[in-house]
Design a protein around this motif. Structure first.
Motif, PDB file in Angstrom:
ATOM      1  N   ALA A   1       7.055  71.509  95.831  1.00  0.00           N
ATOM      2  CA  ALA A   1       6.602  70.119  95.816  1.00  0.00           C
ATOM      3  C   ALA A   1       7.723  69.175  96.235  1.00  0.00           C
ATOM      4  CB  ALA A   1       6.091  69.758  94.422  1.00  0.00           C
ATOM      5  N   ALA A   2       8.935  69.443  95.723  1.00  0.00           N
ATOM      6  CA  ALA A   2      10.080  68.590  96.066  1.00  0.00           C
ATOM      7  C   ALA A   2      10.402  68.685  97.551  1.00  0.00           C
ATOM      8  CB  ALA A   2      11.293  68.994  95.227  1.00  0.00           C
ATOM      9  N   ARG A   3      10.304  69.893  98.099  1.00  0.00           N
ATOM     10  CA  ARG A   3      10.606  70.072  99.525  1.00  0.00           C
ATOM     11  C   ARG A   3       9.541  69.399 100.401  1.00  0.00           C
ATOM     12  NH1 ARG A   3      14.654  74.310 101.728  1.00  0.00           N
ATOM     13  NH2 ARG A   3      16.257  73.771 100.219  1.00  0.00           N
ATOM     14  N   LEU A   4       8.301  69.485  99.986  1.00  0.00           N
ATOM     15  CA  LEU A   4       7.242  68.822 100.752  1.00  0.00           C
ATOM     16  C   LEU A   4       7.432  67.308 100.724  1.00  0.00           C
ATOM     17  CD1 LEU A   4       4.179  70.960  99.605  1.00  0.00           C
ATOM     18  CD2 LEU A   4       5.200  70.921 101.891  1.00  0.00           C
ATOM     19  N   ARG A   5       7.776  66.786  99.573  1.00  0.00           N
ATOM     20  CA  ARG A   5       8.005  65.341  99.456  1.00  0.00           C
ATOM     21  C   ARG A   5       9.202  64.908 100.311  1.00  0.00           C
ATOM     22  NH1 ARG A   5       8.188  65.325  94.458  1.00  0.00           N
ATOM     23  NH2 ARG A   5      10.448  65.441  94.109  1.00  0.00           N
ATOM     24  N   SER A   6      10.288  65.679 100.229  1.00  0.00           N
ATOM     25  CA  SER A   6      11.496  65.351 101.002  1.00  0.00           C
ATOM     26  C   SER A   6      11.237  65.424 102.499  1.00  0.00           C
ATOM     27  CB  SER A   6      12.629  66.311 100.612  1.00  0.00           C
ATOM     28  OG  SER A   6      13.779  66.069 101.387  1.00  0.00           O
ATOM     29  N   ALA A   7      10.492  66.453 102.939  1.00  0.00           N
ATOM     30  CA  ALA A   7      10.203  66.626 104.369  1.00  0.00           C
ATOM     31  C   ALA A   7       9.339  65.479 104.886  1.00  0.00           C
ATOM     32  CB  ALA A   7       9.512  67.962 104.598  1.00  0.00           C
TER      33      ALA A   7
ATOM     34  N   GLY B   1      15.373  77.966  94.998  1.00  0.00           N
ATOM     35  CA  GLY B   1      16.333  77.272  94.141  1.00  0.00           C
ATOM     36  C   GLY B   1      15.653  76.295  93.198  1.00  0.00           C
ATOM     37  N   THR B   2      16.444  75.333  92.721  1.00  0.00           N
ATOM     38  CA  THR B   2      15.918  74.311  91.818  1.00  0.00           C
ATOM     39  C   THR B   2      15.709  73.020  92.599  1.00  0.00           C
ATOM     40  OG1 THR B   2      18.109  73.461  91.230  1.00  0.00           O
ATOM     41  CG2 THR B   2      17.269  75.339  89.958  1.00  0.00           C
TER      42      THR B   2
ATOM     43  N   VAL C   1      17.414  71.556  96.113  1.00  0.00           N
ATOM     44  CA  VAL C   1      16.705  70.909  97.214  1.00  0.00           C
ATOM     45  C   VAL C   1      17.395  69.605  97.593  1.00  0.00           C
ATOM     46  CG1 VAL C   1      14.554  69.824  97.925  1.00  0.00           C
ATOM     47  CG2 VAL C   1      14.500  71.946  96.608  1.00  0.00           C
ATOM     48  N   LEU C   2      17.760  68.808  96.584  1.00  0.00           N
ATOM     49  CA  LEU C   2      18.425  67.540  96.842  1.00  0.00           C
ATOM     50  C   LEU C   2      19.758  67.739  97.551  1.00  0.00           C
ATOM     51  CD1 LEU C   2      17.714  65.635  93.503  1.00  0.00           C
ATOM     52  CD2 LEU C   2      16.684  65.221  95.744  1.00  0.00           C
ATOM     53  N   VAL C   3      20.531  68.723  97.082  1.00  0.00           N
ATOM     54  CA  VAL C   3      21.832  69.009  97.705  1.00  0.00           C
ATOM     55  C   VAL C   3      21.644  69.458  99.146  1.00  0.00           C
ATOM     56  CG1 VAL C   3      23.827  70.544  97.675  1.00  0.00           C
ATOM     57  CG2 VAL C   3      23.004  69.529  95.540  1.00  0.00           C
ATOM     58  N   ASP C   4      20.680  70.353  99.351  1.00  0.00           N
ATOM     59  CA  ASP C   4      20.418  70.873 100.692  1.00  0.00           C
ATOM     60  C   ASP C   4      19.982  69.767 101.639  1.00  0.00           C
ATOM     61  OD1 ASP C   4      20.186  73.027 102.562  1.00  0.00           O
ATOM     62  OD2 ASP C   4      18.021  72.918 102.324  1.00  0.00           O
TER      63      ASP C   4
ATOM     64  N   GLU D   1      21.157  65.648 105.859  1.00  0.00           N
ATOM     65  CA  GLU D   1      21.225  64.255 106.290  1.00  0.00           C
ATOM     66  C   GLU D   1      22.664  63.864 106.622  1.00  0.00           C
ATOM     67  OE1 GLU D   1      18.818  62.144 106.970  1.00  0.00           O
ATOM     68  OE2 GLU D   1      17.432  63.790 106.574  1.00  0.00           O
ATOM     69  N   LEU D   2      23.630  64.375 105.843  1.00  0.00           N
ATOM     70  CA  LEU D   2      25.035  64.075 106.109  1.00  0.00           C
ATOM     71  C   LEU D   2      25.456  64.634 107.464  1.00  0.00           C
ATOM     72  CD1 LEU D   2      27.729  62.938 105.171  1.00  0.00           C
ATOM     73  CD2 LEU D   2      28.167  65.113 103.994  1.00  0.00           C
ATOM     74  N   ASP D   3      25.020  65.848 107.753  1.00  0.00           N
ATOM     75  CA  ASP D   3      25.324  66.443 109.061  1.00  0.00           C
ATOM     76  C   ASP D   3      24.713  65.603 110.181  1.00  0.00           C
ATOM     77  OD1 ASP D   3      26.739  68.510 107.924  1.00  0.00           O
ATOM     78  OD2 ASP D   3      25.054  69.933 107.968  1.00  0.00           O
ATOM     79  N   SER D   4      23.503  65.111 109.940  1.00  0.00           N
ATOM     80  CA  SER D   4      22.838  64.277 110.944  1.00  0.00           C
ATOM     81  C   SER D   4      23.604  62.981 111.169  1.00  0.00           C
ATOM     82  CB  SER D   4      21.407  63.979 110.495  1.00  0.00           C
ATOM     83  OG  SER D   4      20.762  63.119 111.397  1.00  0.00           O
ATOM     84  N   ILE D   5      24.105  62.405 110.081  1.00  0.00           N
ATOM     85  CA  ILE D   5      24.882  61.160 110.185  1.00  0.00           C
ATOM     86  C   ILE D   5      26.188  61.408 110.929  1.00  0.00           C
ATOM     87  CG2 ILE D   5      26.180  59.465 108.848  1.00  0.00           C
ATOM     88  CD1 ILE D   5      23.944  59.667 106.730  1.00  0.00           C
ATOM     89  N   LYS D   6      26.846  62.526 110.600  1.00  0.00           N
ATOM     90  CA  LYS D   6      28.104  62.856 111.293  1.00  0.00           C
ATOM     91  C   LYS D   6      27.864  63.020 112.781  1.00  0.00           C
ATOM     92  CE  LYS D   6      30.456  65.154 107.423  1.00  0.00           C
ATOM     93  NZ  LYS D   6      30.965  66.452 106.903  1.00  0.00           N
ATOM     94  N   HIS D   7      26.764  63.684 113.125  1.00  0.00           N
ATOM     95  CA  HIS D   7      26.433  63.871 114.538  1.00  0.00           C
ATOM     96  C   HIS D   7      26.166  62.530 115.206  1.00  0.00           C
ATOM     97  CE1 HIS D   7      24.880  65.794 118.131  1.00  0.00           C
ATOM     98  NE2 HIS D   7      23.777  65.082 118.028  1.00  0.00           N
ATOM     99  N   ALA D   8      25.438  61.661 114.506  1.00  0.00           N
ATOM    100  CA  ALA D   8      25.134  60.341 115.064  1.00  0.00           C
ATOM    101  C   ALA D   8      26.408  59.526 115.254  1.00  0.00           C
ATOM    102  CB  ALA D   8      24.159  59.598 114.143  1.00  0.00           C
ATOM    103  N   LEU D   9      27.331  59.624 114.287  1.00  0.00           N
ATOM    104  CA  LEU D   9      28.595  58.904 114.396  1.00  0.00           C
ATOM    105  C   LEU D   9      29.410  59.421 115.575  1.00  0.00           C
ATOM    106  CD1 LEU D   9      29.670  58.600 110.652  1.00  0.00           C
ATOM    107  CD2 LEU D   9      29.005  56.745 112.179  1.00  0.00           C
TER     108      LEU D   9
END
Length: 271
Positions: A27-33, A93-94, A98-101, A106-114
């Motif tokens: 459920a958390a992954r579906l919401r995050s996606a 996982g827990t 999910v939040l950490v992943d 998102e952090l990798d995406s931001i680094k790439h954008a920067l």
């Protein structure tokens, strides 16, 4: 002695059983996606109906709250809608995992954008320098055409070459407009490079018995020797020579002479 890893009454309930944990993680992954692609729950329900599922906005809400069982086919359809690999939703996982992943993604995406932004900024700065140089060179030539003052032209180009270096000699459109050829510009550069190399070697010869930058950089000295002997050298060495006062002096003087000759020829032809 009891094995610390052995289940005890105290720690047996410390981790939720998989049967209760997995639906919450899914459920958390579906919401995050869904949030990652910027879709509302209503939009997801519409997309699911387009795929043959009788979903409403409340169905999405219950799915993301783990309040209803989710079918395999539904997860496959949602993976398509969210543009995620199906395996992403099978993580065991827990919710914190999910939040950490997701945060890491998102952090990798931001680094790439920067990184892309930095590259774009560098390109824009390079373009700005090119157009500034173009305006400066063209304006100076126009001023000479209008006044015939070679002293002002020499002063202008001294400043421009000191500031922009070899870039001043790469403006094909500007020089083509007054009849200066690329061969002429190349010749000016080559003579200026030779003069710069001679000055650098003379400097080295005068301080050879002291600790100098050449003593610490023998490859620079070898490059000067190779260039003087007509051997191929690296572009980095040519860049070093073009930054020297010798190159600036010679290139400025010769370039101004070439420009004066070309402009005067044009003016006579116009008359």
């Amino acid at each position: 002695m009891r094995d610390k890893r052995e289940s005890t009454q105290f720690n047996a309930g410390g981790r939720e059983p998989m049967a209760g944990r997995l639906p919450k993680v899914l459920a958390a992954r579906l919401r995050s996606a869904r949030r990652a692609v910027g879709l509302s729950q209503g939009a997801v329900a519409d997309a699911m109906r387009d795929r043959g599922f009788t979903w409403r906005q409340t169905t999405v809400a219950k799915t993301e709250a783990a309040d209803r069982p989710v079918l395999f086919a539904e997860v496959a359809a949602l993976a398509q809608i969210y543009k995620r690999d199906f395996n992403y939703f099978l993580y065991a996982g827990t919710e914190l995992d999910v939040l950490v992943d997701d945060a890491s993604r998102e952090l990798d995406s931001i680094k790439h954008a920067l990184s892309e932004t930095a590259s774009m900024l560098a390109a824009l700065k390079k373009d700005r320098r090119l157009y500034e140089c173009t305006i400066g060179v063209a304006t100076s030539i126009l001023r000479y055409r209008n006044t015939g003052d070679s002293g002002v032209l020499l002063g202008d180009f001294r400043m421009l070459v000191e500031r922009y270096g070899y870039l001043c000699m790469t403006l094909e459109d500007v020089y083509d407009s007054i009849g200066v050829t690329q061969d002429q510009l190349h010749g000016v550069d080559q003579v200026a490079l030779q003069d710069s190399a001679r000055r650098e070697r003379a400097y080295y010869d005068s301080v050879i018995r002291t600790k100098t930058e050449y003593g610490e950089s023998p490859e620079l000295l070898q490059g000067l020797l190779d260039f003087s002997d007509g051997k191929p050298v690296s572009e980095s060495l040519l860049d070093v020579l073009r930054e020297s006062a010798g190159w600036v002096d010679t290139a400025t003087s010769m370039l101004v002479d070439v420009i004066i000759s070309a402009v005067d020829t044009q003016l006579k032809a116009d008359d």
